[in-house]
Structure formats: C-alpha cells, structure tokens
Enzyme design. Structure first.
Site, mmCIF file in Angstrom:
data_model
loop_
_atom_site.group_PDB
_atom_site.id
_atom_site.type_symbol
_atom_site.label_atom_id
_atom_site.label_comp_id
_atom_site.label_asym_id
_atom_site.label_seq_id
_atom_site.Cartn_x
_atom_site.Cartn_y
_atom_site.Cartn_z
ATOM 1 N N CYS A 1 -4.694 2.472 -3.813
ATOM 2 C CA CYS A 1 -3.456 2.937 -3.163
ATOM 3 C C CYS A 1 -2.360 1.888 -3.285
ATOM 4 O O CYS A 1 -1.574 1.669 -2.353
ATOM 5 C CB CYS A 1 -3.692 3.300 -1.704
ATOM 6 S SG CYS A 1 -4.773 4.731 -1.478
ATOM 7 N N GLN B 1 -4.623 -5.127 6.784
ATOM 8 C CA GLN B 1 -5.466 -6.160 6.197
ATOM 9 C C GLN B 1 -5.224 -7.527 6.827
ATOM 10 O O GLN B 1 -5.930 -8.483 6.512
ATOM 11 C CB GLN B 1 -5.217 -6.244 4.684
ATOM 12 C CG GLN B 1 -5.484 -4.967 3.918
ATOM 13 C CD GLN B 1 -6.957 -4.589 3.882
ATOM 14 O OE1 GLN B 1 -7.833 -5.422 4.062
ATOM 15 N NE2 GLN B 1 -7.226 -3.315 3.654
ATOM 16 N N HIS C 1 0.862 -1.181 0.000
ATOM 17 C CA HIS C 1 0.000 0.000 0.000
ATOM 18 C C HIS C 1 0.897 1.230 0.000
ATOM 19 O O HIS C 1 2.015 1.203 0.507
ATOM 20 C CB HIS C 1 -0.869 -0.025 1.263
ATOM 21 C CG HIS C 1 -1.938 1.010 1.335
ATOM 22 N ND1 HIS C 1 -1.680 2.328 1.648
ATOM 23 C CD2 HIS C 1 -3.287 0.932 1.153
ATOM 24 C CE1 HIS C 1 -2.818 3.005 1.673
ATOM 25 N NE2 HIS C 1 -3.804 2.187 1.360
ATOM 26 N N LYS D 1 -10.644 -1.316 10.014
ATOM 27 C CA LYS D 1 -10.524 -2.590 9.302
ATOM 28 C C LYS D 1 -10.957 -3.770 10.182
ATOM 29 O O LYS D 1 -11.149 -4.869 9.676
ATOM 30 C CB LYS D 1 -9.082 -2.839 8.851
ATOM 31 C CG LYS D 1 -8.419 -1.682 8.112
ATOM 32 C CD LYS D 1 -8.989 -1.432 6.744
ATOM 33 C CE LYS D 1 -8.108 -0.414 6.002
ATOM 34 N NZ LYS D 1 -8.669 -0.046 4.701
ATOM 35 N N ASP E 1 2.892 -4.149 7.982
ATOM 36 C CA ASP E 1 1.639 -3.419 7.787
ATOM 37 C C ASP E 1 0.515 -4.438 7.946
ATOM 38 O O ASP E 1 0.250 -5.233 7.052
ATOM 39 C CB ASP E 1 1.628 -2.789 6.392
ATOM 40 C CG ASP E 1 0.281 -2.168 6.036
ATOM 41 O OD1 ASP E 1 -0.692 -2.316 6.799
ATOM 42 O OD2 ASP E 1 0.195 -1.536 4.960
#
Length: 422
Positions: free
Chosen positions: A380, A218, A138, A241, A215
């Site tokens: 993104c 997700q 991302h 999320k 990251d």
C-alpha cells in the site's frame, strides 16, 4: 478492584534489555508449526501477534461483561461502559494526550485519517489551498487527500525522499507557503522503515500556521510517542499494530480543533437531542463515535496499550534496531546481490528487498513452505516503490518477540528459495 479499573503501571524500569525468550512465552501463536516447521513470523508491519493478556482481556469481557455501552442502567451495561472508557484512558496514557476527550475510537488509522479529511478538511479547506504529503506515505494517507483535493480544487504537493529513503527536509521547507493548510506525514514508513523527524516537521509547519496530521500506525509500536512534545494537531494509530485486535484504532486530535469540527457520521451515540426539526450533537469524544463500536476489541486494545507501556516501547525499539542491523548484515553478506529498498539511518524494524530474477510473490510463497511468514507486494505504498524503480518487494518486519535465531533461519531459508528460483 475489577481488572478494568486497575491503574496502568508506567513505572516499570526500561533500563534492562528485553528478556525475549521469556516474552515469547506470552504469545500462544508462536508455538505453532507451519508446514511442519516452527513458525517464524516476520510480517509484523502488517499486523502483530497478540499476547495472552490481550487475548484474555477480550475473552473475559465477552464472557462476563458483554453489553452495549453508555445507554443502559443495568449492571452489565455499566461494566461494559467502564471497561471501554478505561481503555480510552489507557490509549490516552500511551501517547500522553492531554485529555481523554481527545481520544476518538475509530476502526483504525485509515478511518481516523478519513475522519479528519471528511470533517476538518471539508469544513476548513477551500479551492487553492495546499496539502503536503511525503512520497513514502501509505495509501491511507494519500487517497483521502486526493479525493478531497478533486472535490474542492485543492493542490496536493509531495515531499521527496532521497536514495536512502530519507525525507528531503530542505525540499519540505521550500514547499511550505502561506497556502499550505495541512501537512500529513507518516511517523514511520511501513515500506522503508524510515523514522521521520515529526517534531521538526511539525515545528516548520507551524511557521506557516498549517495543521499537522501524523500517521502513527507504524510509529507507536516502535517509538515512544508523546503527542504533546510532537505538537501535531492529529495523530492516528491502529490497535493491531500495537499487539492488539484488528478493527479498532484511535484518532488523537487537539480539543479545540475537534470541538470546531462537524460530525462525520450520524446515528446513535453521537447525538444530544434529536427531532425532525433539528438535531444537536454530543460532546467530545462521542460526537465522532456514531453507532455501537467494537467494544470487546476496544477493551483488548486498551490492554495492549498497557502491555506496551509495561514492556517498554524504548526497550522494544532498541531490540528491534539490533535485529534490523543484524538481519541487514546477514542478508548482505550471504546474498551480495540483494537490494534493500530504504536504508535510512536509525530506521525501524522493516527490511524491504528485491533479488535479481526472483519475483517477490514467488519468494513469499516458497519461503512460507519453510515456515517463514513475510509480506510481498506494494505494501500500500506504490508511489515510493515506483520512485525506487520497483513494483513490489519482499518485506521482513520485526517485533518484540523476534530473535536472532529466527533471523538466521530466515536468511538460510531465503538462500534455499533463491536456489529454487535459479
């Protein structure tokens, strides 16, 4: 016992499959109609909907305990502080962090990554050092490192992916060197659904003494996360999320690293003593939490973390895998010329696709008229889409409350859209 002092229940059996019909009743927005049709919400990788318990937690705080935290001796301030710090412990439990001192509240994953770049990166990296990121990142895990590299003369290297969207681990291992200081990768790709082998990525990075940032925006909604088992130094996530509110997130960092890092933002809350001659800083986690946070949202994010643990991330992930396989089969059999971007084995609940002679934006606008919400654009993640030779895709992404009936309606609607665009 106040609702904020309740012990998080992580003993719920996760063996039984989700009762999706019952679970859907917890989400008020799912009863909406869009353009006269029942809402089919398939934009969960952008943001999830919120269960009633999360909505009530935020509302209850604002109605009954609203006050600023940490600074007041009055009852409301004490209640607000207790609720906010309880949320911190809920997030600690969600990812099994060793200490609540290692849970830093941020505005989301983007701010968490920028915090690491500006505090750890600016203080620890120097010209000639190398940062490795993957092609599927991302923008939030690309741009901060580009900015830092330009400022300090660093080298940014990219780990490639194959045609299925799988990270090339042999190439990754070859890129590691004694100049590698940081490896920053997504746990799960928001554009492809690829679930990266973060344990192995971390293990290999440690052979060259590199720091690892994951990251997890997700990752946490779809995969059970244990930061101690992963072994990464930093792990970032976003509240919205995980069925919580926008505007709140978490940076987990190893305590020793956080202790050595300078503050990023200055102001109230992050200080110990202030004078015009010298300022000393608060201890963890408050050193990195300048100013008044989004308190009600933080309380609600904690409740979302508890809901996720009670519901069972493993059960959610298993159901989403079923939906993803089912939707993939239905799409390919119904629309033989569809091109799905990213077909890694075991991928999370994301299907990015293109149709010949149909612009992604047109697909999104027309399918919305039928009550189906999907995402269109570059997500993104421009570099990885360009790798696959496209500038934009349409993306359907699944959550715990989606059903096979919704998948069927989505596919039927996509056929109608295709006919409109023919």
């Amino acid at each position: 016992m106040s609702e904020y002092a309740a012990v998080v229940n992580t003993s719920v059996s996760h063996e039984a499959p989700l009762n999706v019909a019952q679970l859907r009743q917890e989400f008020p927005i799912l009863s909406r109609e869009i353009n006269g049709r029942p809402l089919v919400y398939l934009d969960n990788a952008a943001t999830c909907q919120k269960p009633e318990v999360v909505l009530r937690a935020q509302d209850h705080f604002l109605r009954h305990s609203n006050a600023n935290i940490h600074r007041g001796l009055h009852t409301l301030s004490q209640e607000a502080t207790d609720a906010f710090e309880h949320a911190r412990r809920q997030l600690q439990q969600l990812i099994n962090a060793p200490s609540e001192r290692e849970i830093i509240f941020t505005r989301g994953t983007t701010e968490a990554i920028n915090l690491v770049a500006q505090s750890w990166g600016r203080s620890q990296l120097q010209a000639g050092d190398e940062i490795l990121v993957s092609m599927m990142e991302h923008h939030a895990n690309i741009v901060p490192w580009q900015m830092l590299a330009e400022e300090k003369g660093l080298t940014l290297k990219v780990i490639p992916v194959d045609e299925q969207g799988v990270l090339d681990m042999a190439a990754y291992q070859a890129l590691l060197s004694d100049r590698t200081r940081l490896v920053a990768v997504a746990h799960v790709s928001n554009a492809l659904g690829t679930v990266n082998p973060v344990h192995e990525i971390t293990r290999l990075a440690k052979t060259v003494d590199a720091v690892v940032l994951i990251d997890g925006a997700q990752g946490v909604p779809h995969v059970a996360v244990d930061v101690q088992q992963i072994g990464a130094d930093f792990y970032a996530l976003s509240g919205h999320k995980i069925y919580g509110p926008t505007g709140m997130g978490v940076l987990y960092g190893r305590e020793a690293l956080l202790e050595a890092m300078p503050p990023w933002q200055g102001g109230g809350e992050m200080i110990d003593q202030v004078s015009f001659e010298k300022t000393t800083y608060a201890g963890l986690p408050h050193k990195f939490e300048a100013g008044t946070p989004a308190i009600a949202e933080g309380v609600a994010m904690g409740r979302a973390a508890q809901w996720l643990m009670e519901t069972g991330v493993e059960r959610i992930g298993a159901w989403e895998h079923q939906l993803t396989r089912y939707a993939t089969d239905q799409l390919k059999s119904t629309l033989p010329d569809i091109r799905i971007i990213g077909e890694a084995p075991g991928k999370a609940g994301v299907i990015s696709f293109v149709l010949p002679h149909a612009h992604a934006q047109d697909i999104g606008l027309l399918i919305d008229q039928l009550g189906v919400a999907i995402r269109t654009g570059h997500h993104c993640a421009m570099p990885v889409l360009h790798h696959f030779g496209v500038n934009a895709t349409a993306r359907a992404s699944f959550a715990a409350y989606n059903t096979k009936e919704e998948v069927d309606f989505f596919v039927e609607s996509l056929v109608k859209v295709r006919e409109m665009l023919a």
